[in-house]
Design an enzyme around this catalytic site. Structure first.
Site, PDB file in Angstrom:
ATOM      1  N   HIS A 333       0.823  -1.208   0.000  1.00  0.00           N
ATOM      2  CA  HIS A 333       0.000   0.000   0.000  1.00  0.00           C
ATOM      3  C   HIS A 333       0.860   1.262   0.000  1.00  0.00           C
ATOM      4  O   HIS A 333       2.045   1.233   0.326  1.00  0.00           O
ATOM      5  CB  HIS A 333      -0.920   0.007   1.222  1.00  0.00           C
ATOM      6  CG  HIS A 333      -0.152   0.044   2.513  1.00  0.00           C
ATOM      7  ND1 HIS A 333       0.396   1.192   3.022  1.00  0.00           N
ATOM      8  CD2 HIS A 333       0.180  -0.940   3.380  1.00  0.00           C
ATOM      9  CE1 HIS A 333       1.020   0.922   4.154  1.00  0.00           C
ATOM     10  NE2 HIS A 333       0.917  -0.371   4.392  1.00  0.00           N
ATOM     11  N   ARG A 385      -5.671   1.233   4.677  1.00  0.00           N
ATOM     12  CA  ARG A 385      -4.649   1.718   3.743  1.00  0.00           C
ATOM     13  C   ARG A 385      -4.549   0.852   2.496  1.00  0.00           C
ATOM     14  O   ARG A 385      -4.272   1.358   1.405  1.00  0.00           O
ATOM     15  CB  ARG A 385      -3.295   1.817   4.449  1.00  0.00           C
ATOM     16  CG  ARG A 385      -2.852   0.559   5.194  1.00  0.00           C
ATOM     17  CD  ARG A 385      -1.698   0.915   6.125  1.00  0.00           C
ATOM     18  NE  ARG A 385      -1.169  -0.207   6.904  1.00  0.00           N
ATOM     19  CZ  ARG A 385      -1.636  -0.604   8.077  1.00  0.00           C
ATOM     20  NH1 ARG A 385      -2.705   0.000   8.603  1.00  0.00           N
ATOM     21  NH2 ARG A 385      -1.071  -1.594   8.733  1.00  0.00           N
ATOM     22  N   GLU A 409      -1.859  -7.249   7.830  1.00  0.00           N
ATOM     23  CA  GLU A 409      -0.515  -7.127   8.399  1.00  0.00           C
ATOM     24  C   GLU A 409      -0.437  -7.839   9.747  1.00  0.00           C
ATOM     25  O   GLU A 409      -1.454  -8.151  10.375  1.00  0.00           O
ATOM     26  CB  GLU A 409      -0.168  -5.641   8.558  1.00  0.00           C
ATOM     27  CG  GLU A 409       1.219  -5.319   9.113  1.00  0.00           C
ATOM     28  CD  GLU A 409       2.346  -6.009   8.356  1.00  0.00           C
ATOM     29  OE1 GLU A 409       2.578  -7.204   8.598  1.00  0.00           O
ATOM     30  OE2 GLU A 409       3.001  -5.353   7.529  1.00  0.00           O
TER      31      GLU A 409
END
Length: 529
Positions: A333, A385, A409
């Site tokens: 991102h 994001r 993540e």
């Protein structure tokens, strides 16, 4: 829709005189050489030979994928202008050749670009090989061709590559040594089977002068590890990945850990602070290496490199019946407000959106992917994001975005929002344990890298099954991308700390039906410059 680059050339020694052509088809997304073609055509002019090269390249591209788009690059201004419709074709020998070339793909699917001769070395070399073979009373043979190795082609859509050097463990230096080792092995075996010849056989028809290109990207990338072994402790591996998504995780910027941290990591083998900077430092820091090796040592190393290169390249030279791989284009991102602050930003924190810089980066990535035209689906991590980055690209490509929670993540627990230095100050023991072992969790019950790897592997397998034979864009984070790369290479967990991965960078991994994987691209940020 796939996009190919066709580079073609032809020559005549006498004009008219003994003539030959050469053509190369490469993948526009990765630069990987897919096909080569060359032929001695008897007495002809330069222009006729150039048109014959164009025909061979377009036909090879059509055999690979009739539905593809093609961008032709040639150093013949005449052919480029005539095929683009800007110049009239008057010569009677060239009119039927141009007409044949125009019929191979539907109108609008082929574009043309003139390039200087020095950028067309691969095709030029093939044409000269064909003419040399004709002078011997032979036809060009794929099994004895060294054109790709001699020109360093295959790593960048046909652009000649300068052979770099670097310290032990440097990927660029390892790639150069692979090419040198393969060239040495091929030159030594011209009377017998060349290195990797088993891969060429069966991939293309020998009688039409076209062969399946060596998957040099497969050989060159993993070669770095096989070539030089692990980097020396403390050898510029300690750029702290603190910032946005954590060490190996989203450390979005250029921060380096304090010297004390670097010294600590140097004392721990494989425990370098994760790093993720927004600059492309890995590609520009090569230094000279191996220049003082004596002859015996160099010969032994070349032999070892040739064996290693052949071993790591074999999976990429799969038989023709393997079918198209599932290709993951991995996009990290764009920047968030936490990126320049160098703060851990995983899946357990504030879930920031993109900054203005991050949105611009996403737009630039979208423009590049639109030009390539290869993306067939988009899958995103659920975090803000990544979804915002994916949405910008989807709008440009006219695709929908699927969300997969497995691409999120790592959760950095109590470290979320902190810098590396702050974590070092507040939780030194936990940080040291985390740097030393993939099983260690961040303070406060975060996710270990081992747990992340298990999650990513399961997600990978699910997506491979869903997108077999297709090219899919995965918009995700530092740790998932590095983990996919690590697993593809069979590298140890500490390799997570030895990869650079910038915001909005692109990487590519292909997965074949036999279970092998091929790393084709890593941390490409050319679209951001």
């Amino acid at each position: 829709m796939r996009e190919f680059i066709v580079e073609a050339d032809g020559g005549s020694r006498g004009n008219p005189g003994p003539a030959g052509y050469g053509a190369v088809v490469s993948d526009a997304a990765t630069g990987e050489t897919l096909r080569e073609a060359a032929e001695y055509i008897g007495v002809a002019t330069n222009n006729v030979a150039e048109y014959r090269g164009l025909l061979a390249g377009l036909r090879a591209a059509h055999e690979l994928d009739p539905g593809a788009t093609v961008h032709v690059r040639m150093d013949s201004k005449l052919v480029v202008e005539q095929m683009s419709g800007r110049w009239k074709i008057k010569h009677p020998d060239m009119k039927p050749l141009a007409a044949d070339a125009a019929r191979i793909f539907p109108p609008g699917r082929v574009t043309y670009e003139w390039i200087p001769r020095e950028r067309n070395k691969h095709a030029d070399r093939l044409a000269n090989e064909a003419m040399d073979a004709g002078a011997r009373g032979e036809q060009w043979s794929a099994s004895t061709s060294t054109a790709e190795l001699d020109t360093g082609a295959g790593a960048g859509a046909g652009a000649g590559a300068v052979a770099p050097s670097g310290p032990p463990g440097d990927a660029a230096a390892g790639a150069a040594r692979v090419r040198e080792a393969l060239a040495t092995g091929r030159a030594a075996s011209l009377g017998g089977a060349p290195v990797g010849d088993g891969a060429d056989a069966g991939s293309a028809k020998a009688d039409d002068g076209v062969r399946a290109g060596r998957a040099d990207a497969d050989a060159r990338t993993p070669k770095a590890d096989a070539d030089a072994g692990a980097p020396k402790a403390g050898a510029d591996l300690g750029a702290a990945e603190t910032d946005a998504d954590a060490p190996t995780a989203e450390a979005d910027s250029d921060a380096h850990a304090p010297e004390a941290d670097a010294d600590h990591r140097a004392a721990k083998t494989g425990a370098d602070a994760p790093t993720d900077t927004d600059t492309d430092t890995d590609t520009d820091t090569d230094t000279a290496t191996d220049t003082d090796m004596d002859t015996a040592t160099a010969a032994a190393k070349a032999d070892a490199d040739a064996r290693a290169a052949k071993a790591v390249a074999t999976p990429g030279w799969a038989p023709a019946d393997m079918g198209a791989p599932a290709t993951f284009v991995l996009l990290r991102h764009g920047e968030t407000p936490l990126t320049p602050q160098k703060r851990f930003s995983g899946s357990g924190g504030t879930d920031p959106s993109l900054s203005d810089i991050g949105r611009d980066q996403a737009e630039r990535a979208a423009a590049l992917l639109a030009r390539r035209g290869t993306i067939q689906a988009i899958v995103s991590s659920p975090l803000a994001r990544t979804r915002e980055t994916a949405g910008i690209i989807a709008a440009r490509l006219g695709l929908d975005v699927s969300v997969d929670d497995g691409l999120r993540e790592t959760d950095f627990g109590a470290w979320e929002g902190l810098t590396f230095a702050e974590v070092r100050e507040r939780h030194p023991d936990d940080l040291n344990a985390w740097l030393a072992s993939p099983d260690a969790e961040p303070t406060g019950g975060g996710e270990s890298f081992a747990a992340t790897a298990t999650r990513i592997a399961a997600t990978r397998d699910k997506l491979i099954a869903a997108y077999t034979g297709r090219t899919v864009l995965l918009v995700t984070h530092v740790t998932p991308i590095k983990t996919l790369v690590r697993l593809a290479l069979g590298a140890p967990p500490e390799s997570l700390f030895r990869m650079e991965l910038s915001a909005a960078s692109l990487s590519v991994v292909a997965y074949y039906a036999d279970g092998n994987a091929s790393l084709r691209l890593l941390n490409d940020t050319s679209h951001l410059r």
